[in-house]
Scaffold this motif. Structure first.
Motif, PDB file in Angstrom:
ATOM      1  N   GLN A 124      33.604  53.120  73.300  1.00 45.84           N
ATOM      2  CA  GLN A 124      33.926  51.936  74.391  1.00 45.84           C
ATOM      3  C   GLN A 124      34.199  50.690  73.806  1.00 45.84           C
ATOM      4  O   GLN A 124      35.279  49.929  73.833  1.00 45.84           O
ATOM      5  CB  GLN A 124      33.083  51.763  75.614  1.00 45.84           C
ATOM      6  N   VAL A 125      33.279  50.520  72.737  1.00 45.63           N
ATOM      7  CA  VAL A 125      33.236  48.987  71.993  1.00 45.63           C
ATOM      8  C   VAL A 125      34.643  48.960  71.158  1.00 45.63           C
ATOM      9  O   VAL A 125      35.080  47.972  70.953  1.00 45.63           O
ATOM     10  CB  VAL A 125      31.787  48.899  71.445  1.00 45.63           C
ATOM     11  N   PHE A 126      34.913  50.092  70.489  1.00 48.03           N
ATOM     12  CA  PHE A 126      35.759  50.282  69.716  1.00 48.03           C
ATOM     13  C   PHE A 126      37.012  49.988  70.361  1.00 48.03           C
ATOM     14  O   PHE A 126      38.220  49.370  69.994  1.00 48.03           O
ATOM     15  CB  PHE A 126      35.833  51.741  68.708  1.00 48.03           C
ATOM     16  N   TYR A 127      37.310  50.777  71.302  1.00 47.17           N
ATOM     17  CA  TYR A 127      38.709  50.781  72.107  1.00 47.17           C
ATOM     18  C   TYR A 127      38.775  49.289  72.555  1.00 47.17           C
ATOM     19  O   TYR A 127      39.911  48.789  72.582  1.00 47.17           O
ATOM     20  CB  TYR A 127      38.636  51.726  73.191  1.00 47.17           C
ATOM     21  N   ALA A 128      37.708  48.548  73.014  1.00 42.53           N
ATOM     22  CA  ALA A 128      37.641  47.221  73.577  1.00 42.53           C
ATOM     23  C   ALA A 128      38.186  46.231  72.459  1.00 42.53           C
ATOM     24  O   ALA A 128      39.116  45.340  72.678  1.00 42.53           O
ATOM     25  CB  ALA A 128      36.439  46.765  74.080  1.00 42.53           C
ATOM     26  N   ASN A 129      37.492  46.498  71.159  1.00 39.41           N
ATOM     27  CA  ASN A 129      38.020  45.615  70.048  1.00 39.41           C
ATOM     28  C   ASN A 129      39.445  45.934  69.590  1.00 39.41           C
ATOM     29  O   ASN A 129      40.267  45.086  69.260  1.00 39.41           O
ATOM     30  CB  ASN A 129      37.007  45.969  68.922  1.00 39.41           C
ATOM     31  N   VAL A 130      39.985  47.305  69.663  1.00 43.75           N
ATOM     32  CA  VAL A 130      41.223  47.449  69.407  1.00 43.75           C
ATOM     33  C   VAL A 130      42.171  46.593  70.313  1.00 43.75           C
ATOM     34  O   VAL A 130      43.325  45.969  69.881  1.00 43.75           O
ATOM     35  CB  VAL A 130      41.521  49.124  69.534  1.00 43.75           C
ATOM     36  N   VAL A 131      42.048  46.702  71.509  1.00 44.93           N
ATOM     37  CA  VAL A 131      42.486  45.893  72.337  1.00 44.93           C
ATOM     38  C   VAL A 131      42.515  44.227  72.276  1.00 44.93           C
ATOM     39  O   VAL A 131      43.584  43.733  72.019  1.00 44.93           O
ATOM     40  CB  VAL A 131      42.376  46.198  74.096  1.00 44.93           C
ATOM     41  N   ASN A 156      39.479  42.358  80.893  1.00 43.91           N
ATOM     42  CA  ASN A 156      38.878  43.808  80.996  1.00 43.91           C
ATOM     43  C   ASN A 156      38.144  44.311  79.904  1.00 43.91           C
ATOM     44  O   ASN A 156      37.307  45.035  79.915  1.00 43.91           O
ATOM     45  CB  ASN A 156      40.189  44.779  81.303  1.00 43.91           C
ATOM     46  N   ALA A 157      38.668  43.985  78.708  1.00 49.22           N
ATOM     47  CA  ALA A 157      38.266  44.415  77.283  1.00 49.22           C
ATOM     48  C   ALA A 157      36.903  43.811  77.164  1.00 49.22           C
ATOM     49  O   ALA A 157      35.893  44.391  76.528  1.00 49.22           O
ATOM     50  CB  ALA A 157      39.132  44.202  76.346  1.00 49.22           C
ATOM     51  N   LEU A 158      36.702  42.633  77.378  1.00 43.25           N
ATOM     52  CA  LEU A 158      35.484  41.815  77.160  1.00 43.25           C
ATOM     53  C   LEU A 158      34.540  42.416  78.355  1.00 43.25           C
ATOM     54  O   LEU A 158      33.491  42.347  77.857  1.00 43.25           O
ATOM     55  CB  LEU A 158      35.767  40.330  77.654  1.00 43.25           C
ATOM     56  N   PHE A 159      34.982  42.946  79.384  1.00 47.80           N
ATOM     57  CA  PHE A 159      33.766  43.144  80.237  1.00 47.80           C
ATOM     58  C   PHE A 159      33.235  44.478  79.913  1.00 47.80           C
ATOM     59  O   PHE A 159      32.285  44.851  79.822  1.00 47.80           O
ATOM     60  CB  PHE A 159      34.584  43.173  81.603  1.00 47.80           C
ATOM     61  N   HIS A 160      34.411  45.365  79.420  1.00 47.15           N
ATOM     62  CA  HIS A 160      34.111  46.701  78.989  1.00 47.15           C
ATOM     63  C   HIS A 160      33.088  46.583  77.689  1.00 47.15           C
ATOM     64  O   HIS A 160      32.110  47.307  77.795  1.00 47.15           O
ATOM     65  CB  HIS A 160      35.085  47.700  78.557  1.00 47.15           C
ATOM     66  N   ILE A 174      44.896  52.259  77.231  1.00 44.58           N
ATOM     67  CA  ILE A 174      43.575  52.369  76.472  1.00 44.58           C
ATOM     68  C   ILE A 174      42.340  52.047  77.449  1.00 44.58           C
ATOM     69  O   ILE A 174      41.415  52.582  77.478  1.00 44.58           O
ATOM     70  CB  ILE A 174      43.511  51.306  75.192  1.00 44.58           C
ATOM     71  N   LEU A 175      42.570  51.200  78.060  1.00 42.38           N
ATOM     72  CA  LEU A 175      41.343  50.352  79.075  1.00 42.38           C
ATOM     73  C   LEU A 175      41.261  51.371  80.314  1.00 42.38           C
ATOM     74  O   LEU A 175      40.374  51.485  80.893  1.00 42.38           O
ATOM     75  CB  LEU A 175      41.539  49.091  79.297  1.00 42.38           C
ATOM     76  N   ASP A 176      42.340  51.916  80.652  1.00 43.46           N
ATOM     77  CA  ASP A 176      42.550  52.697  81.789  1.00 43.46           C
ATOM     78  C   ASP A 176      42.102  54.242  81.534  1.00 43.46           C
ATOM     79  O   ASP A 176      42.198  55.062  82.315  1.00 43.46           O
ATOM     80  CB  ASP A 176      43.984  52.788  82.550  1.00 43.46           C
ATOM     81  N   ASN A 177      41.754  54.368  80.266  1.00 42.27           N
ATOM     82  CA  ASN A 177      41.244  56.097  80.023  1.00 42.27           C
ATOM     83  C   ASN A 177      39.897  55.957  80.492  1.00 42.27           C
ATOM     84  O   ASN A 177      38.745  55.830  79.874  1.00 42.27           O
ATOM     85  CB  ASN A 177      41.228  55.917  78.416  1.00 42.27           C
ATOM     86  N   ASP A 200      22.762  37.560  74.109  1.00 46.20           N
ATOM     87  CA  ASP A 200      23.796  36.415  74.061  1.00 46.20           C
ATOM     88  C   ASP A 200      24.960  36.775  73.639  1.00 46.20           C
ATOM     89  O   ASP A 200      25.999  36.203  74.350  1.00 46.20           O
ATOM     90  CB  ASP A 200      23.330  35.429  72.716  1.00 46.20           C
ATOM     91  N   GLN A 201      25.367  38.011  72.974  1.00 47.57           N
ATOM     92  CA  GLN A 201      26.792  38.233  72.942  1.00 47.57           C
ATOM     93  C   GLN A 201      27.159  38.850  74.232  1.00 47.57           C
ATOM     94  O   GLN A 201      28.472  38.749  74.646  1.00 47.57           O
ATOM     95  CB  GLN A 201      26.797  39.358  71.839  1.00 47.57           C
ATOM     96  N   ILE A 202      26.246  39.740  75.067  1.00 46.95           N
ATOM     97  CA  ILE A 202      26.710  40.076  76.264  1.00 46.95           C
ATOM     98  C   ILE A 202      26.990  38.953  77.098  1.00 46.95           C
ATOM     99  O   ILE A 202      28.158  39.300  77.918  1.00 46.95           O
ATOM    100  CB  ILE A 202      25.479  41.122  76.853  1.00 46.95           C
ATOM    101  N   ILE A 203      26.459  38.087  77.103  1.00 47.29           N
ATOM    102  CA  ILE A 203      26.789  36.894  78.243  1.00 47.29           C
ATOM    103  C   ILE A 203      27.830  36.149  77.724  1.00 47.29           C
ATOM    104  O   ILE A 203      28.631  35.897  78.751  1.00 47.29           O
ATOM    105  CB  ILE A 203      25.396  36.147  78.200  1.00 47.29           C
ATOM    106  N   SER A 204      28.131  35.945  76.517  1.00 48.12           N
ATOM    107  CA  SER A 204      29.172  35.305  75.956  1.00 48.12           C
ATOM    108  C   SER A 204      30.437  36.044  76.326  1.00 48.12           C
ATOM    109  O   SER A 204      31.611  35.590  76.904  1.00 48.12           O
ATOM    110  CB  SER A 204      29.184  35.191  74.587  1.00 48.12           C
ATOM    111  N   ASP A 205      30.287  37.342  76.350  1.00 45.76           N
ATOM    112  CA  ASP A 205      31.626  38.148  76.615  1.00 45.76           C
ATOM    113  C   ASP A 205      31.956  38.050  78.085  1.00 45.76           C
ATOM    114  O   ASP A 205      33.093  38.075  78.519  1.00 45.76           O
ATOM    115  CB  ASP A 205      31.347  39.671  76.209  1.00 45.76           C
TER     116      ASP A 205
END
Length: 458
Positions: free
Chosen positions: A106-113, A136-140, A46-49, A189-194
């Motif tokens: 992208q957020v949705f796919y990252a959350n699925v992971v 990887n998911a948190l970065f995306h 999923i993340l390599d899509n 804050d959320q961006i930095i936290s991730d």
């Protein structure tokens, strides 16, 4: 929002198009297996899509002062491009917006992971692989939120961020979860936290530049803190990133006459690139018949500055187009590279009045950009002088890099660097003033209609 952003993704909970390694780089597997994602291999796929996960918004690049188009070029552009180019009040005109939808995909796919990883028995799988997929998911997710904030939220100001509207922060793959707009401070804050959570999980070296590594997450943290005008922390993360990878390309080794002089980033080319992602494709940005470089900007390059021939193609009659993409292809680069990180650290040093350190970073970069034997190191009398020189070179170095729009929003808050942009289309003059509400894109109206979130004031 569930009826718009996520309605086109609901099927992805059950049908995921697998992406795997083929011929040395990431590509679609011929048989495209369909499955319910449940294994580490599923989540990595999923993340390599890259057709989804490695894309960045493009309309902010259309809106900058680095490019211009003619009356005929404007007439030949897509309506959304036209409206973005002249900073119209209603850019999307009832259409969906890719710059909104793709990052949320992208957020949705990252959350699925991320949600799926919670259901895996970590004792039964490779802990290293598990950690890397999670990082990887948190970065995306963080990068998607950051890109969205540059268009659909106000420029960050520490005095107002606690009241200004941020973007909807989707932190779950549950499509029934209601979306709201919190504060801009909550967004950052959320961006930095991730990113902080992702940092220890990512490897020093990724298998492909389309995947983030340790230096990339540190580089993105430097970008985020620069955008927030927190120059102390931006310097800290820029320094940490460059300690891991501070490579620069000597432009004397390139062929400036080539159609694409920079080496290809994928799978592992271009030593300066930490993380590769292109902008969403736009014929307007890629077509030489539609878009040219601001002539004043072009003339600002020294005759011995190799960027003048590596970056630009002479089309005759004083018209120049861009060819120096950092991916080594026609796609516009929107990722993270070391030249930007050097410039971030240099700017932060200058603002801290560490003049010698600031100019050292700037000269380290520039000596790799000039013809051998022609560059004389720049000097500065104080931090302000250094800052002025660094910001000048920042614009020249990072052209067509999805940076200028964010820089305009940030630097316009300082009267010393504020600029007014004008366009002339068919004799009509359009103006974008510093601090204008037009520096915040409207949210596509279909999203407003479905979710009821508050529209941006234009």
């Amino acid at each position: 929002m569930k009826k718009n952003i996520y309605q086109i993704f609901i099927g992805c909970l059950f049908i995921i198009v697998m992406v795997s390694c083929k011929k040395g780089y990431l590509d679609a597997r011929p048989d495209k297996a369909l499955l319910v994602p449940s294994t580490l291999a599923d989540f990595q796929a999923i993340l390599d899509n890259t057709d989804i996960m490695n894309k960045a918004p493009y309309l902010n690049e259309v809106s900058t002062d680095d490019i211009y188009t003619t009356d005929n070029g404007f007439a030949g552009a897509d309506p959304v491009i036209q409206q973005s180019y002249i900073w119209a009040k209603d850019i999307f005109q009832g259409q969906s917006g890719y710059d909104w939808n793709v990052p949320y995909q992208q957020v949705f796919y990252a959350n699925v992971v991320l949600d799926g990883l919670q259901k895996i028995d970590q004792l039964a799988v490779s802990q290293m692989q598990y950690n890397q997929i999670k990082g990887n998911a948190l970065f995306h997710r963080a990068f998607a939120f950051y890109n969205l904030a540059q268009e659909f939220a106000k420029p960050y100001n520490v005095n107002t961020a606690g009241q200004d509207l941020g973007i909807p922060l989707r932190l779950s793959s549950d499509v029934n979860e209601k979306s709201t707009r919190g504060t801009l401070q909550a967004t950052y804050d959320q961006i930095i936290s991730d990113l902080i959570a992702a940092e220890p999980l990512l490897p020093l070296q990724a298998g492909y530049k389309s995947r983030p590594n340790h230096s990339a997450v540190l580089g993105l943290l430097a970008k985020v803190y620069l955008t927030m005008q927190n120059y102390t922390k931006a310097a800290t993360y820029a320094n940490a990133s460059l300690q891991l990878n501070g490579k620069l390309i000597d432009y004397n080794t390139l062929n400036p006459a080539g159609a694409r002089p920079l080496p290809m980033s994928l799978p592992n080319g271009n030593d300066e690139v930490q993380y590769y992602t292109p902008l969403l494709y736009s014929l307007f940005l890629s077509s030489s018949s539609l878009t040219a470089i601001d002539s004043t900007l072009y003339r600002s390059y020294n005759v011995n500055d190799l960027r003048k021939t590596v970056f630009f193609r002479d089309r005759g009659n004083g018209r120049y187009t861009f060819k120096g993409g950092y991916g080594g292809v026609s796609d516009v680069f929107g990722g993270i590279a070391n030249d930007e990180i050097y410039l971030i650290r240099a700017e932060c040093y200058a603002r801290a009045n560490q003049t010698a350190d600031a100019m050292s970073d700037l000269n380290t970069l520039l000596k790799n950009r000039y013809k051998t034997g022609t560059f004389t190191s720049l000097t500065a009398t104080n931090g302000d002088d250094a800052l002025s020189k660094i910001l000048t070179e920042r614009r020249k170095e990072l052209i067509y890099r999805n940076v200028r729009w964010t820089d305009l929003r940030r630097l316009n808050q300082d009267s010393r660097f504020a600029v007014t942009i004008t366009r002339n289309i068919n004799g009509t003059i359009y103006t974008l003033s510093p601090g204008s509400n037009r520096y915040v894109f409207p949210i596509p109206q279909d999203e407003i209609n479905y979710s009821g979130i508050q529209q941006n004031q234009r």
